[in-house]
Design a protein around this motif. Structure first.
Motif, PDB file in Angstrom:
ATOM      1  N   GLU A 241      85.787  22.226 115.258  1.00 55.86           N
ATOM      2  CA  GLU A 241      84.650  23.107 114.951  1.00 55.86           C
ATOM      3  C   GLU A 241      83.358  22.482 115.465  1.00 55.86           C
ATOM      4  OE1 GLU A 241      84.512  26.053 114.007  1.00 55.86           O
ATOM      5  OE2 GLU A 241      86.388  26.520 112.963  1.00 55.86           O
ATOM      6  N   ARG A 242      83.252  21.164 115.326  1.00 51.95           N
ATOM      7  CA  ARG A 242      82.070  20.460 115.831  1.00 51.95           C
ATOM      8  C   ARG A 242      81.999  20.583 117.341  1.00 51.95           C
ATOM      9  NH1 ARG A 242      77.333  19.711 116.386  1.00 51.95           N
ATOM     10  NH2 ARG A 242      76.521  17.672 116.965  1.00 51.95           N
ATOM     11  N   ALA A 243      83.137  20.409 118.018  1.00 51.14           N
ATOM     12  CA  ALA A 243      83.165  20.544 119.476  1.00 51.14           C
ATOM     13  C   ALA A 243      82.803  21.974 119.892  1.00 51.14           C
ATOM     14  CB  ALA A 243      84.548  20.172 120.003  1.00 51.14           C
ATOM     15  N   LYS A 244      83.235  22.961 119.118  1.00 46.27           N
ATOM     16  CA  LYS A 244      82.929  24.362 119.423  1.00 46.27           C
ATOM     17  C   LYS A 244      81.444  24.634 119.267  1.00 46.27           C
ATOM     18  CE  LYS A 244      84.598  29.042 118.428  1.00 46.27           C
ATOM     19  NZ  LYS A 244      85.548  29.853 117.638  1.00 46.27           N
ATOM     20  N   GLU A 245      80.807  24.009 118.284  1.00 41.67           N
ATOM     21  CA  GLU A 245      79.367  24.160 118.105  1.00 41.67           C
ATOM     22  C   GLU A 245      78.605  23.605 119.309  1.00 41.67           C
ATOM     23  OE1 GLU A 245      78.361  22.136 114.540  1.00 41.67           O
ATOM     24  OE2 GLU A 245      79.522  23.472 113.228  1.00 41.67           O
ATOM     25  N   ILE A 246      79.115  22.515 119.876  1.00 44.94           N
ATOM     26  CA  ILE A 246      78.460  21.865 121.006  1.00 44.94           C
ATOM     27  C   ILE A 246      78.532  22.728 122.255  1.00 44.94           C
ATOM     28  CG2 ILE A 246      78.557  19.853 122.546  1.00 44.94           C
ATOM     29  CD1 ILE A 246      79.729  18.310 120.110  1.00 44.94           C
TER      30      ILE A 246
ATOM     31  N   ARG B 160      95.398  17.641 110.034  1.00 40.01           N
ATOM     32  CA  ARG B 160      95.036  19.022 110.365  1.00 40.01           C
ATOM     33  C   ARG B 160      93.607  19.349 109.919  1.00 40.01           C
ATOM     34  NH1 ARG B 160      97.500  24.347 110.944  1.00 40.01           N
ATOM     35  NH2 ARG B 160      99.592  23.485 110.815  1.00 40.01           N
ATOM     36  N   GLY B 161      93.282  19.020 108.662  1.00 38.62           N
ATOM     37  CA  GLY B 161      91.933  19.311 108.169  1.00 38.62           C
ATOM     38  C   GLY B 161      90.856  18.597 108.957  1.00 38.62           C
ATOM     39  N   PRO B 162      90.955  17.255 109.104  1.00 40.31           N
ATOM     40  CA  PRO B 162      89.984  16.542 109.934  1.00 40.31           C
ATOM     41  C   PRO B 162      89.964  17.028 111.372  1.00 40.31           C
ATOM     42  CG  PRO B 162      91.183  15.016 108.543  1.00 40.31           C
ATOM     43  CD  PRO B 162      91.854  16.344 108.393  1.00 40.31           C
ATOM     44  N   LEU B 163      91.144  17.389 111.916  1.00 36.48           N
ATOM     45  CA  LEU B 163      91.216  17.920 113.278  1.00 36.48           C
ATOM     46  C   LEU B 163      90.405  19.202 113.392  1.00 36.48           C
ATOM     47  CD1 LEU B 163      92.337  18.455 116.128  1.00 36.48           C
ATOM     48  CD2 LEU B 163      94.444  19.286 115.065  1.00 36.48           C
TER      49      LEU B 163
ATOM     50  N   ILE C 152      90.922  11.796 104.477  1.00 32.21           N
ATOM     51  CA  ILE C 152      90.301  11.594 105.785  1.00 32.21           C
ATOM     52  C   ILE C 152      89.171  12.589 105.986  1.00 32.21           C
ATOM     53  CG2 ILE C 152      90.690  11.575 108.275  1.00 32.21           C
ATOM     54  CD1 ILE C 152      93.597  10.802 107.690  1.00 32.21           C
ATOM     55  N   ALA C 153      89.376  13.845 105.565  1.00 32.02           N
ATOM     56  CA  ALA C 153      88.335  14.866 105.696  1.00 32.02           C
ATOM     57  C   ALA C 153      87.094  14.471 104.899  1.00 32.02           C
ATOM     58  CB  ALA C 153      88.861  16.213 105.215  1.00 32.02           C
ATOM     59  N   ASN C 154      87.310  13.906 103.716  1.00 33.17           N
ATOM     60  CA  ASN C 154      86.173  13.457 102.910  1.00 33.17           C
ATOM     61  C   ASN C 154      85.427  12.322 103.605  1.00 33.17           C
ATOM     62  OD1 ASN C 154      86.702  15.308 100.888  1.00 33.17           O
ATOM     63  ND2 ASN C 154      87.883  13.871  99.644  1.00 33.17           N
ATOM     64  N   MET C 155      86.162  11.428 104.267  1.00 32.40           N
ATOM     65  CA  MET C 155      85.521  10.350 105.014  1.00 32.40           C
ATOM     66  C   MET C 155      84.627  10.904 106.112  1.00 32.40           C
ATOM     67  SD  MET C 155      88.676   7.632 105.425  1.00 32.40           S
ATOM     68  CE  MET C 155      87.750   6.585 106.547  1.00 32.40           C
ATOM     69  N   VAL C 156      85.113  11.967 106.794  1.00 33.69           N
ATOM     70  CA  VAL C 156      84.321  12.582 107.853  1.00 33.69           C
ATOM     71  C   VAL C 156      83.068  13.227 107.266  1.00 33.69           C
ATOM     72  CG1 VAL C 156      84.304  14.370 109.640  1.00 33.69           C
ATOM     73  CG2 VAL C 156      86.333  12.952 109.328  1.00 33.69           C
ATOM     74  N   MET C 157      83.237  13.942 106.137  1.00 28.46           N
ATOM     75  CA  MET C 157      82.094  14.610 105.514  1.00 28.46           C
ATOM     76  C   MET C 157      81.046  13.612 105.040  1.00 28.46           C
ATOM     77  SD  MET C 157      83.506  17.879 103.350  1.00 28.46           S
ATOM     78  CE  MET C 157      84.711  16.974 102.383  1.00 28.46           C
ATOM     79  N   LEU C 158      81.497  12.440 104.574  1.00 28.46           N
ATOM     80  CA  LEU C 158      80.580  11.429 104.057  1.00 28.46           C
ATOM     81  C   LEU C 158      80.100  10.475 105.155  1.00 28.46           C
ATOM     82  CD1 LEU C 158      82.450  10.625 100.731  1.00 28.46           C
ATOM     83  CD2 LEU C 158      80.272  11.847 100.972  1.00 28.46           C
ATOM     84  N   SER C 159      80.493  10.779 106.386  1.00 28.68           N
ATOM     85  CA  SER C 159      80.040  10.022 107.567  1.00 28.68           C
ATOM     86  C   SER C 159      80.532   8.580 107.601  1.00 28.68           C
ATOM     87  CB  SER C 159      78.502  10.050 107.659  1.00 28.68           C
ATOM     88  OG  SER C 159      78.038  11.378 107.806  1.00 28.68           O
ATOM     89  N   THR C 160      81.565   8.256 106.860  1.00 30.79           N
ATOM     90  CA  THR C 160      82.170   6.930 107.005  1.00 30.79           C
ATOM     91  C   THR C 160      83.145   6.925 108.182  1.00 30.79           C
ATOM     92  OG1 THR C 160      83.865   7.502 105.370  1.00 30.79           O
ATOM     93  CG2 THR C 160      81.910   6.337 104.572  1.00 30.79           C
ATOM     94  N   ALA C 161      83.521   8.105 108.638  1.00 37.79           N
ATOM     95  CA  ALA C 161      84.312   8.259 109.865  1.00 37.79           C
ATOM     96  C   ALA C 161      83.787   9.500 110.566  1.00 37.79           C
ATOM     97  CB  ALA C 161      85.796   8.416 109.557  1.00 37.79           C
ATOM     98  N   SER C 162      83.620   9.424 111.877  1.00 42.64           N
ATOM     99  CA  SER C 162      83.081  10.560 112.626  1.00 42.64           C
ATOM    100  C   SER C 162      84.198  11.429 113.184  1.00 42.64           C
ATOM    101  CB  SER C 162      82.217  10.057 113.784  1.00 42.64           C
ATOM    102  OG  SER C 162      83.039   9.423 114.758  1.00 42.64           O
ATOM    103  N   ALA C 163      83.818  12.619 113.640  1.00 47.45           N
ATOM    104  CA  ALA C 163      84.794  13.509 114.271  1.00 47.45           C
ATOM    105  C   ALA C 163      85.390  12.854 115.509  1.00 47.45           C
ATOM    106  CB  ALA C 163      84.121  14.834 114.631  1.00 47.45           C
ATOM    107  N   ALA C 164      84.559  12.070 116.226  1.00 43.69           N
ATOM    108  CA  ALA C 164      85.071  11.355 117.398  1.00 43.69           C
ATOM    109  C   ALA C 164      86.075  10.283 116.985  1.00 43.69           C
ATOM    110  CB  ALA C 164      83.908  10.735 118.179  1.00 43.69           C
ATOM    111  N   ASP C 165      85.833   9.632 115.848  1.00 44.87           N
ATOM    112  CA  ASP C 165      86.784   8.640 115.340  1.00 44.87           C
ATOM    113  C   ASP C 165      88.145   9.288 115.091  1.00 44.87           C
ATOM    114  OD1 ASP C 165      84.902   6.602 115.346  1.00 44.87           O
ATOM    115  OD2 ASP C 165      84.311   6.941 113.260  1.00 44.87           O
TER     116      ASP C 165
END
Length: 236
Positions: free
Chosen positions: A181-186, A173-176, A87-100
């Motif tokens: 971290e993305r939310a913290k950057e915002i 946990r990893g994707p979470l 799942i973390a790899n999907m997020v990194m490759l933008s096939t799934a977003s942090a919001a997803d």
């Protein structure tokens, strides 16, 4: 289970045979597979094909390769990290977003609220309280680590006393952490302020065995993060 392989891609056929043996209970966690030489003879294939199959099984988390005099290939129960890494790899490759990821968590974590309400013990509540206390202390220092939020949600899932649910939430946990971290950057200044307050409110609702209130708190908690991440994504 280890008879000659004659069709398809040889290494994949070996993998399928081992998986079938595990599924049927003929191989159990901790069992040692026959040595490479013996597998080569039984399957009627090259040692390279056997090694490729073992590497695939190891990457899948179904086999652990140990070295040394007592080494070999041993069957193991795959951990949550295998699913989480995918799942973390999907997020990194933008096939799934942090919001997803956050929306998926909402479906899962709001859904398990009734189970947690029914099964949470005093030890579970104490563990959740301890994380809330640590989180409040971190906020006072102005440095809230998002790992605390991940720990809280895993502890919440553990309070369901359902191994499958705990595994699913732990696998996120990893994707979470990536989404947090993305939310913290915002919004680094307010990161954790509302979340910690909602964590504490959730614990109180569980202690009161109030399922509706707990579900409402969890929904609000995750919806807010999803909206923040969706808004940031559109702004980019």
């Amino acid at each position: 289970m280890f008879h000659r392989v004659t069709t398809g891609r040889i290494s994949e056929e070996i993998v399928d045979r081992v998986k079938l043996a595990i599924r049927d209970g003929r191989l159990l966690p901790g069992d040692r597979l026959p040595p490479e030489r013996e597998l080569t003879e039984r399957f009627g294939v090259s040692r390279m094909s056997v090694r490729d199959a073992l590497r695939i099984l190891e990457a899948s988390g179904l086999v652990e390769i140990r070295v040394g005099a007592r080494g070999g290939a041993f069957v193991k129960a795959p951990g949550s990290s295998i699913v989480g890494e995918g799942i973390a790899n999907m997020v990194m490759l933008s096939t799934a977003s942090a919001a997803d990821v956050t929306e998926a968590r909402r479906v899962l974590e709001v859904g398990i609220v009734p189970i947690v309400i029914a099964r949470a013990t005093e030890d579970d509540l104490a563990s959740l309280d301890d994380i809330c206390t640590e989180s409040k202390a971190a906020l006072r220092t102005g440095d809230y680590p998002v790992e605390l939020s991940a720990r809280f949600h895993v502890a919440f899932a553990r309070a369901s006393h359902n191994a499958a649910i705990e595994l699913l939430v732990e696998s996120l946990r990893g994707p979470l952490l990536m989404s947090l971290e993305r939310a913290k950057e915002i919004d680094p200044k307010t990161m954790g302020v509302s979340g910690v307050r909602e964590h504490a409110a959730l614990v109180r609702a569980i202690r009161d065995r109030d399922g509706d209130r707990a579900a409402s708190v969890m929904s609000r908690h995750l919806d807010r993060t999803a909206r923040r991440l969706r808004g940031a994504s559109k702004a980019r």
